[in-house]
Design a protein around this motif. Structure first.
Motif, short mmCIF file in Angstrom:
data_model
loop_
_atom_site.label_atom_id
_atom_site.label_comp_id
_atom_site.label_asym_id
_atom_site.label_seq_id
_atom_site.Cartn_x
_atom_site.Cartn_y
_atom_site.Cartn_z
N ALA A 21 63.27 73.62 47.86
CA ALA A 21 64.66 73.26 48.14
C ALA A 21 64.78 71.79 48.51
N VAL A 22 63.77 71.28 49.24
CA VAL A 22 63.80 69.88 49.67
C VAL A 22 63.21 68.96 48.61
N ARG A 23 62.14 69.38 47.96
CA ARG A 23 61.45 68.57 46.95
C ARG A 23 61.31 69.35 45.64
N PRO A 24 62.39 69.54 44.91
CA PRO A 24 62.29 70.30 43.65
C PRO A 24 61.40 69.62 42.62
N GLY A 25 61.22 68.31 42.74
CA GLY A 25 60.38 67.60 41.79
C GLY A 25 58.90 67.86 41.96
N ALA A 26 58.52 68.62 43.02
CA ALA A 26 57.11 68.89 43.25
C ALA A 26 56.48 69.65 42.09
N GLN A 81 43.35 62.77 46.36
CA GLN A 81 44.13 61.80 47.13
C GLN A 81 45.18 61.08 46.30
N ALA A 82 44.91 60.90 45.01
CA ALA A 82 45.86 60.18 44.15
C ALA A 82 47.00 61.08 43.66
N THR A 83 46.89 62.37 43.91
CA THR A 83 47.94 63.31 43.49
C THR A 83 49.10 63.26 44.47
N PRO A 84 50.35 63.34 43.99
CA PRO A 84 51.49 63.32 44.90
C PRO A 84 51.37 64.37 46.00
N PRO A 85 51.67 64.00 47.25
CA PRO A 85 51.52 64.95 48.37
C PRO A 85 52.28 66.25 48.16
N GLU A 86 53.50 66.15 47.60
CA GLU A 86 54.29 67.38 47.42
C GLU A 86 53.61 68.34 46.45
N SER A 87 52.86 67.81 45.47
CA SER A 87 52.15 68.68 44.54
C SER A 87 51.00 69.39 45.24
#
Length: 302
Positions: free
Chosen positions: A54-59, A173-179
Motif C-alpha cells: 500500500a505504501v510502496r506499490p513499486g516494490a 546490498q545493491a538491490t532496492p530496500p523495498e524489494s
C-alpha cells in the motif's frame, strides 16, 4: 567531527529486541484460541505485506532483478516458521539459545556465499558456540547431545535460516530496500502458509478456526508490533555500527528469558545457564569489532 546520533537508535533496537523477545506469549495465546503458529505467522506477514504494498506499490517491480531474492524469501520464511513455531511449543529459553547459534552458521555461510574465508578468531567463536550448544542439548544419560524434540530442530533450523538471511542481505546490498523487504515479508507469509496447508492435508496441523474478535485482535496487535519493530530496526541499524547493532540485539535473549521464566514457560537449570553463557559469549564476541575485518550484525528481522 563525528555526528552525534543520541540515544534514539539504540532505543529503537532495544524496542525491536523487546518485541521479538516477548513474541512467544502472543503466539501461545493465539494457539490457545485454536490458531496454530504457522497460520498466525502467515496471517501476520500477509498484513505486513499488504501494508508494504500500500505504501510502496513499486516494490514488486524490483522483484525480478535478482534470483537471489527468491532464496532470501525462502530463508526469511524458514526463519519465522522455525522461531515462531519453536517458541510456541518448546522451552522458550532453550529455543532462543539454540536460535542464537546463528553466529556459527554465519561464519560458514559467509565463506560459501561471500567468499570470506574464516580466520582463527572466527573458528574459535564457532567452537565456543558449539560447546555451549552441546551443554544445552546434553540430556545426561542420553549419550551424545542431540536435539530432543521438534522445538529443538525448529530452533536450529530457524537460526541457520536467519544467518542465511543476513548473508543474503549483504549480498543484495545493491538491490532496492523495498524489494528485499517484499521478499522477506512475502517469504514469511508464503512458507508458513504452505507448511500449514501441507500439515492440514496430512492431519498434523489444525485448520483455521472460526473468526473471533479475541484472536483477531491479538493477531492484529502482533502484526503492528512486528511492523513497528522492523521499522525501528531499520532506523537503528542504519545509524549505528554493525557490531553495536548486534550487541544491542542480544538483549532479546534477556527479554525472552526473564519473561518466559516469570510466566512459567521456561526453566533455567544450571546446565542451560552454563551452555547459554557460552552461546551468548560467542554471539557477543562475533559482534565485537575486529581490525581489518568487517563484522555483520542483525541487519533485518521479520
Amino acid at each position: 567531527m563525528a555526528e552525534r546520533v543520541g540515544p534514539w537508535p539504540a532505543l529503537a533496537l532495544v524496542f525491536n529486541a523487546f518485541v521479538w523477545g516477548l513474541s512467544w506469549w502472543p503466539f501461545r495465546e493465539l494457539q490457545s484460541q485454536g490458531l496454530h503458529p504457522l497460520w498466525s505467522t502467515a496471517l501476520i506477514y500477509l498484513v505486513s505485506l499488504a501494508c508494504l504494498l500500500a505504501v510502496r506499490p513499486g516494490a514488486v517491480r524490483g522483484w525480478w532483478q535478482s534470483p537471489w531474492l527468491w532464496l532470501l524469501a525462502a530463508a526469511a520464511g524458514m526463519t519465522n516458521v522455525g522461531f515462531n513455531w519453536a517458541v510456541t511449543i518448546g522451552d522458550v529459553v532453550r529455543v532462543v539459545l539454540l536460535f542464537y547459534l546463528m553466529p556459527a552458521w554465519s561464519v560458514l555461510l559467509a565463506w560459501l556465499l561471500l567468499d570470506e574465508k574464516p580466520h582463527a578468531t572466527a573458528l574459535a567463536r564457532v567452537a565456543l558456540a558449539l560447546v555451549g550448544v552441546a551443554i544445552v542439548l546434553d540430556g545426561g544419560a542420553m549419550g551424545w547431545p542431540w536435539p530432543q524434540g521438534l522445538a529443538d530442530w525448529l530452533a536450529l533450523a530457524g537460526g541457520f535460516s536467519f544467518a542465511l538471511t543476513n548473508a543474503l542481505l549483504r549480498k543484495l546490498q545493491a538491490t532496492p530496500p523495498e524489494s528485499r523487504v517484499l521478499a522477506m515479508f512475502g517469504g514469511g507469509a508464503a512458507l508458513a502458509g504452505t507448511v500449514a496447508t501441507w500439515g492440514l492435508a496430512q492431519g498434523t496441523i489444525p485448520g483455521l478456526p472460526a473468526l473471533q474478535a479475541s484472536w483477531l485482535g491479538v493477531g492484529l496487535a502482533l502484526s503492528a508490533a512486528f511492523l513497528v519493530g522492523n521499522l525501528a530496526l531499520q532506523y537503528g541499524a542504519a545509524r549505528l555500527a554493525a557490531h553495536t547493532t548486534a550487541l544491542v540485539m542480544l538483549s532479546e535473549v534477556v527479554f525472552a528469558s526473564l519473561s518466559s521464566v516469570a510466566l512459567g514457560a521456561a526453566e533455567l537449570s544450571p546446565r542451560v545457564l552454563a551452555g547459554g553463557a557460552l552461546i551468548v559469549a560467542a554471539a557477543a564476541w562475533s559482534a565485537w569489532p575486529e581490525p581489518r575485518v568487517a563484522t555483520s550484525g542483525r541487519t533485518m528481522e521479520t
